[in-house]
Design a protein around this motif. Sequence first.
Motif, PDB file in Angstrom:
ATOM      1  N   ALA A   1       2.939 -21.755   3.188  1.00  0.00           N
ATOM      2  CA  ALA A   1       2.130 -22.979   3.140  1.00  0.00           C
ATOM      3  C   ALA A   1       2.025 -23.487   1.706  1.00  0.00           C
ATOM      4  N   ALA A   2       1.882 -22.560   0.762  1.00  0.00           N
ATOM      5  CA  ALA A   2       1.778 -22.946  -0.647  1.00  0.00           C
ATOM      6  C   ALA A   2       3.027 -23.697  -1.077  1.00  0.00           C
ATOM      7  N   LYS A   3       4.180 -23.198  -0.638  1.00  0.00           N
ATOM      8  CA  LYS A   3       5.432 -23.844  -1.001  1.00  0.00           C
ATOM      9  C   LYS A   3       5.523 -25.229  -0.369  1.00  0.00           C
ATOM     10  N   GLU A   4       5.124 -25.315   0.893  1.00  0.00           N
ATOM     11  CA  GLU A   4       5.216 -26.590   1.602  1.00  0.00           C
ATOM     12  C   GLU A   4       4.310 -27.646   0.972  1.00  0.00           C
ATOM     13  N   LYS A   5       3.114 -27.226   0.571  1.00  0.00           N
ATOM     14  CA  LYS A   5       2.136 -28.184   0.032  1.00  0.00           C
ATOM     15  C   LYS A   5       2.166 -28.237  -1.493  1.00  0.00           C
ATOM     16  N   LYS A   6       3.005 -27.420  -2.107  1.00  0.00           N
ATOM     17  CA  LYS A   6       3.068 -27.337  -3.566  1.00  0.00           C
ATOM     18  C   LYS A   6       1.688 -27.061  -4.161  1.00  0.00           C
ATOM     19  N   LYS A   7       1.087 -25.976  -3.708  1.00  0.00           N
ATOM     20  CA  LYS A   7      -0.197 -25.545  -4.228  1.00  0.00           C
ATOM     21  C   LYS A   7      -0.070 -24.070  -4.631  1.00  0.00           C
ATOM     22  N   TYR A   8      -1.149 -23.537  -5.215  1.00  0.00           N
ATOM     23  CA  TYR A   8      -1.060 -22.166  -5.731  1.00  0.00           C
ATOM     24  C   TYR A   8      -1.629 -21.134  -4.768  1.00  0.00           C
ATOM     25  N   ALA A   9      -1.225 -19.879  -5.002  1.00  0.00           N
ATOM     26  CA  ALA A   9      -1.757 -18.766  -4.217  1.00  0.00           C
ATOM     27  C   ALA A   9      -1.906 -17.549  -5.118  1.00  0.00           C
ATOM     28  N   ILE A  10      -2.738 -16.622  -4.687  1.00  0.00           N
ATOM     29  CA  ILE A  10      -2.920 -15.360  -5.413  1.00  0.00           C
ATOM     30  C   ILE A  10      -2.628 -14.220  -4.449  1.00  0.00           C
ATOM     31  N   GLY A  11      -1.791 -13.294  -4.857  1.00  0.00           N
ATOM     32  CA  GLY A  11      -1.394 -12.194  -3.991  1.00  0.00           C
ATOM     33  C   GLY A  11      -2.367 -11.020  -4.055  1.00  0.00           C
ATOM     34  N   VAL A  12      -2.048  -9.971  -3.304  1.00  0.00           N
ATOM     35  CA  VAL A  12      -2.971  -8.845  -3.226  1.00  0.00           C
ATOM     36  C   VAL A  12      -2.227  -7.516  -3.145  1.00  0.00           C
ATOM     37  N   ASP A  13      -2.910  -6.472  -3.555  1.00  0.00           N
ATOM     38  CA  ASP A  13      -2.451  -5.073  -3.487  1.00  0.00           C
ATOM     39  C   ASP A  13      -1.290  -4.744  -4.436  1.00  0.00           C
ATOM     40  N   SER A  14      -0.185  -5.536  -4.357  1.00  0.00           N
ATOM     41  CA  SER A  14       0.900  -5.302  -5.311  1.00  0.00           C
ATOM     42  C   SER A  14       1.292  -6.655  -5.898  1.00  0.00           C
ATOM     43  N   ASP A  15       2.194  -6.669  -6.857  1.00  0.00           N
ATOM     44  CA  ASP A  15       2.628  -7.935  -7.461  1.00  0.00           C
ATOM     45  C   ASP A  15       3.525  -8.664  -6.458  1.00  0.00           C
ATOM     46  N   GLN A  16       2.923  -9.537  -5.660  1.00  0.00           N
ATOM     47  CA  GLN A  16       3.665 -10.128  -4.536  1.00  0.00           C
ATOM     48  C   GLN A  16       4.683 -11.169  -4.972  1.00  0.00           C
ATOM     49  N   ALA A  17       4.493 -11.745  -6.165  1.00  0.00           N
ATOM     50  CA  ALA A  17       5.486 -12.702  -6.661  1.00  0.00           C
ATOM     51  C   ALA A  17       6.803 -11.974  -6.932  1.00  0.00           C
TER      52      ALA A  17
ATOM     53  N   PHE B   1       0.778  -1.219   0.000  1.00  0.00           N
ATOM     54  CA  PHE B   1       0.000   0.000   0.000  1.00  0.00           C
ATOM     55  C   PHE B   1       0.831   1.301   0.000  1.00  0.00           C
ATOM     56  N   PHE B   2       1.655   1.473   1.032  1.00  0.00           N
ATOM     57  CA  PHE B   2       2.387   2.733   1.187  1.00  0.00           C
ATOM     58  C   PHE B   2       3.500   2.869   0.150  1.00  0.00           C
ATOM     59  N   ASP B   3       4.178   1.766  -0.115  1.00  0.00           N
ATOM     60  CA  ASP B   3       5.252   1.817  -1.099  1.00  0.00           C
ATOM     61  C   ASP B   3       4.703   2.162  -2.479  1.00  0.00           C
ATOM     62  N   ALA B   4       3.507   1.655  -2.778  1.00  0.00           N
ATOM     63  CA  ALA B   4       2.887   1.964  -4.068  1.00  0.00           C
ATOM     64  C   ALA B   4       2.599   3.458  -4.181  1.00  0.00           C
ATOM     65  N   ALA B   5       2.116   4.038  -3.081  1.00  0.00           N
ATOM     66  CA  ALA B   5       1.846   5.477  -3.074  1.00  0.00           C
ATOM     67  C   ALA B   5       3.141   6.251  -3.296  1.00  0.00           C
ATOM     68  N   ASN B   6       4.210   5.785  -2.653  1.00  0.00           N
ATOM     69  CA  ASN B   6       5.505   6.448  -2.802  1.00  0.00           C
ATOM     70  C   ASN B   6       6.017   6.350  -4.253  1.00  0.00           C
ATOM     71  N   ASN B   7       5.792   5.183  -4.878  1.00  0.00           N
ATOM     72  CA  ASN B   7       6.148   5.046  -6.293  1.00  0.00           C
ATOM     73  C   ASN B   7       5.398   6.061  -7.137  1.00  0.00           C
ATOM     74  N   GLY B   8       4.130   6.263  -6.802  1.00  0.00           N
ATOM     75  CA  GLY B   8       3.326   7.252  -7.509  1.00  0.00           C
ATOM     76  C   GLY B   8       3.946   8.629  -7.390  1.00  0.00           C
ATOM     77  N   LEU B   9       4.419   8.942  -6.187  1.00  0.00           N
ATOM     78  CA  LEU B   9       5.032  10.247  -5.960  1.00  0.00           C
ATOM     79  C   LEU B   9       6.321  10.380  -6.784  1.00  0.00           C
ATOM     80  N   GLN B  10       7.091   9.293  -6.846  1.00  0.00           N
ATOM     81  CA  GLN B  10       8.310   9.297  -7.670  1.00  0.00           C
ATOM     82  C   GLN B  10       7.972   9.610  -9.122  1.00  0.00           C
ATOM     83  N   LYS B  11       6.876   8.992  -9.590  1.00  0.00           N
ATOM     84  CA  LYS B  11       6.461   9.212 -10.984  1.00  0.00           C
ATOM     85  C   LYS B  11       6.066  10.670 -11.186  1.00  0.00           C
ATOM     86  N   VAL B  12       5.388  11.234 -10.190  1.00  0.00           N
ATOM     87  CA  VAL B  12       4.997  12.638 -10.268  1.00  0.00           C
ATOM     88  C   VAL B  12       6.249  13.509 -10.414  1.00  0.00           C
ATOM     89  N   LYS B  13       7.278  13.146  -9.641  1.00  0.00           N
ATOM     90  CA  LYS B  13       8.520  13.897  -9.669  1.00  0.00           C
ATOM     91  C   LYS B  13       9.190  13.791 -11.042  1.00  0.00           C
TER      92      LYS B  13
END
Lengths: 379, 312
Positions: free
Chosen positions: A256-272, A64-76
């Motif tokens: 847990a996904a890694k341990e069980k070899k299953k999939y996950a979906i991230g949120v807010d930013s590209d977590q992969a 969340f916050f880092d994304a906002a900061n990236n936005g500010l960098q782009k503004v700059k």
Amino acid sequence: MKKKILALMLLTVMVLVTACGSGASNNGTSTTNGNQTAEGGETASAGKLKVVLIIPGTLGDKSFFDAANNGLQKVKEELGAETKVVEMGADKTKWEPTFNDIAAGDWDVIISGGSEITEMFNATAEANPDKKFINYDTDIDEAPANMYNMSYATNEVSFLAGAVAALATQSGMPNANKDNVIGFVGGMDIPGINAFLVGYIQGAQYVDPSVKVAVSYAGDFVNPAKGKELSLIQYNSGVDVIFNVAGGTGLGIFDAAKEKKKYAIGVDSDQAALIKDTDAEKANLIITSAIKKIDMAILGAVKKLQNGTLEMGKRDVLSFVDDGIGIAENDIYKNVLPADLQAKADEVKQKLINKEIKVDNAMGMETSEVEAIRNAVKP
Amino acid sequence: MNSLLNVILTTDFAFSVLRVTTPILFAALGALISNRAGIINIGMEGIMLVSALAGVIVSSYSGSAWVGLLGAVLAGTLIAGILAFFTLQFKTHIILGGVAINMFASGGTVFLLYLLSGDKGSSTSLPSKVLPSIDIPVLKNIPVLGPILSGHHILTYLSIVAVFVVYYLLNRTPLGLRIRSVGENPHAAQSVGVSVVKIQYMALLLSGFFAGLGGAYMSMGYLSLFTRDMVAGRGWIAIAAESMGRSTTVGTALTSLLFGAADALSNALQVLKIPAELIATLPYVATVIGLVIYAVSETRKKNRKVKSPVVK
């Protein structure tokens, strides 16, 4: 006696170090304010746009916050504005004075975000009618005449994430099983999280009405061990892809996904992308992420404000059309998800853009309605 | 009801109880030793957090999970040493010291994490190592018992061994005897030549050692990373388990297991159609019930003692 005094002093130092650690920003804030008053004395030079971003917390959350900061960098970079970021830390008692201090400086545009600060931020805006304010994420509609509010169609992006999850669970992907069950681990049972959930369920049901959704809440945003436990139970019960909407708790889901070899979906930013460098195996199981494009939203709003086309005093809900939300279509998504399923996901996305699909929003729902939606799809 | 049994009567569930119990058990054993020496270490939460971070940092820079474990344990012992230094040398109030340790750990770990990795939230950018899980050769082939008891994390086994070690230490060694005597009556202990300060130092260092193991488990086994405030109250639960276990080794181990089981149950029950809020109260309900049973049995014992002379 001397010894006691020494002990007390050392303790004080320890406590001080602590205070700085949790809110290193606070020091930053006070120095900022000092500079500002100095600058405020001079007249604003050269007509450069002066933009300040106030973070109600600390940077480094990789979301969340880092994304906002990236936005500010782009503004700059793109608008050549003079920018500054101020971290207020987690201590809410310091927020209001910080807002007032900064509003008293010579900034043209003041940006902050989050439902928690909305009330204070609105009050600051009302007290400073000559300044422009942007709130980059709030659920509240009312805004003063010099404030522009944004929020994101999290229900729509979750709909798409749910569609991808449902497609994945039925696919022949190596770690997908035959059970038609997908999972959801949320931080808390609150409207903000349930907005994701309801969209996710509807998206999955849109692809296949027989898909079931296992739902767990950790009750905590900083307990990754709990997130891992809840995910392990879901994976063990036949879930093969889990949507993480649990902040810091969610990092345990990927373990847990890694341990069980299953999939996950991230949120807010590209977590992969965050994990890719240190743990490629884990990152490759995060098939996509439901992203709020806070950085683009901030850049867009400041751009419009510079051109004079920004409509103040209202709230916009950013959707696919405004490029305010999206799912991460990174290399992992392209490699792991079969091409025909990607095409199907694109189809769903196109329908969302064309408004052919209407997604419910949990934000205005009664608790019992959410409960009913949740229970209807329990495995 | 049937589905409830389906959730509980599985080897997965029994397995998860041991996994959830481990960090609580380590910290509770640490709290037990310091408490028996008459010095209540409420800094367990903070010590665990520091150790969790130390394990991640040391293992990522050394490239060895075992060196990381050593780092975590040393860090835990060191923090406990600082606490002991202030309390025993400078006579700071132990509760104040504990509070300072907890606050210092919460902020200090984030500060250190930021210095080393540039992140304030988690250690995802540090390539830290994890300790292995172990399959026990013969046991793993036995049905039911095998899947429950085999394949656990090495520190989980160590926590069970630690219960016996602590029992032996407290009840069968000269140091244990001194720890108990200092805790029960420091003046009496001093009068027979036992150095109270020295024994309490030892006890606090040992409590830091065990909390360090608990912290290492959090970031190097249970999870593979450090996140801010990741101990999330387990240090406090451990202190509660120690006092509910009436400061005995066996009682402490059993109550830790009870808390672990209640926590695991609250996780497992989420798949059923029971409101999540209700389930989340389970560990606390278990505590209250435990305390009631304890209070009732104590009162009865007392009543019996009071009544018995009258009967005669």
